[in-house]
Design a protein around this motif. Structure first.
Motif, PDB file in Angstrom:
ATOM      1  N   ALA A   9       0.818  -1.147   0.021  1.00 29.41           N
ATOM      2  CA  ALA A   9      -0.005   0.028   0.078  1.00 29.41           C
ATOM      3  C   ALA A   9       0.798   1.161  -0.061  1.00 29.41           C
ATOM      4  O   ALA A   9       0.553   2.165  -0.753  1.00 29.41           O
ATOM      5  CB  ALA A   9      -0.973   0.057   1.273  1.00 29.41           C
ATOM      6  N   GLY A  43      -5.708   0.300   3.428  1.00 29.25           N
ATOM      7  CA  GLY A  43      -4.594   0.944   2.814  1.00 29.25           C
ATOM      8  C   GLY A  43      -4.699   1.815   1.375  1.00 29.25           C
ATOM      9  O   GLY A  43      -3.787   2.408   0.778  1.00 29.25           O
ATOM     10  N   SER A  44      -5.889   1.992   1.156  1.00 30.12           N
ATOM     11  CA  SER A  44      -6.363   2.830  -0.078  1.00 30.12           C
ATOM     12  C   SER A  44      -6.024   4.519   0.199  1.00 30.12           C
ATOM     13  O   SER A  44      -5.908   4.886   1.364  1.00 30.12           O
ATOM     14  CB  SER A  44      -7.939   2.796  -0.243  1.00 30.12           C
ATOM     15  OG  SER A  44      -8.487   3.408   0.600  1.00 30.12           O
TER      16      SER A  44
END
Length: 195
Positions: A9, A43-44
């Motif tokens: 990420a 994790g975006s």
């Protein structure tokens, strides 16, 4: 997220979000520093920014991100976010991250990288002159936040994934080397203090 997922990420945030902004920023005469906030849940990337010192010398990548973060509605609160800085934050940015309420930050490059590889020594000079701290002299774990390098996260990833993650990190380093050369070639005569 485990360290394998976190490393992926963090690297993706740099590759897909920060670097495109930084390319434009360097072309406009700004330094190579950028930042992003990622959702802890998956994790975006919630938001990314880059240095904008040509507009205001305080708009380091991290501070410019925090400014934009507070101008937008609907973003998660700091406690739900991961703070990613491409370069170990300077003393101003460390303070800004703290005042903004983040309980963490991750950095890709160290202060020594900024000084030695990118010819931007100001962070270490300020820490030494103002705070009498040697490189690495501040506490990366304290009552406000915990800090880790992306290299540490990669080292904690599943062994079978580490080579792939390190290759991505190497490609990012190479891209920043090119951006640094472009910045150094263009900085003569700019109005940025401590350029």
């Amino acid at each position: 997220m485990n360290d394998t997922e976190l490393a992926d990420a963090l690297l993706s945030a740099i590759e897909d979000h920060i670097l495109p902004l930084t390319r434009k920023g360097v072309a406009a005469g700004n330094k190579i520093f950028g930042a992003a906030v990622l959702r802890k849940s998956d994790g975006s990337v919630a938001l990314a920014e880059t240095n904008n010192e040509t507009e205001n010398p305080l708009w380091h990548g991290e501070v410019h991100l925090l400014k934009t973060y507070h101008e937008k509605d609907g973003l998660p609160p700091p406690e739900d976010l991961i703070f990613l800085s491409t370069h170990e934050p300077c003393s101003m940015c460390l303070s800004a991250i703290t005042w903004a309420g983040f309980d963490n930050f991750f950095d890709f490059f160290t202060h020594e990288d900024s000084r030695d590889s990118f010819a931007i020594p100001h962070d270490l000079k300020i820490l030494k002159e103002v705070f009498t701290l040697e490189p690495g002299g501040y506490r990366r774990d304290n009552a406000y936040w915990s800090a880790r390098s992306v290299a540490e996260v990669i080292a904690g990833a599943e062994p079978a994934q580490q080579d792939k993650l390190r290759a991505r990190a190497k490609a990012i380093r190479e891209e920043y080397d090119k951006l640094s050369a472009a910045y150094q070639d263009s900085k003569a005569g700019n109005a940025i203090p401590l350029s």
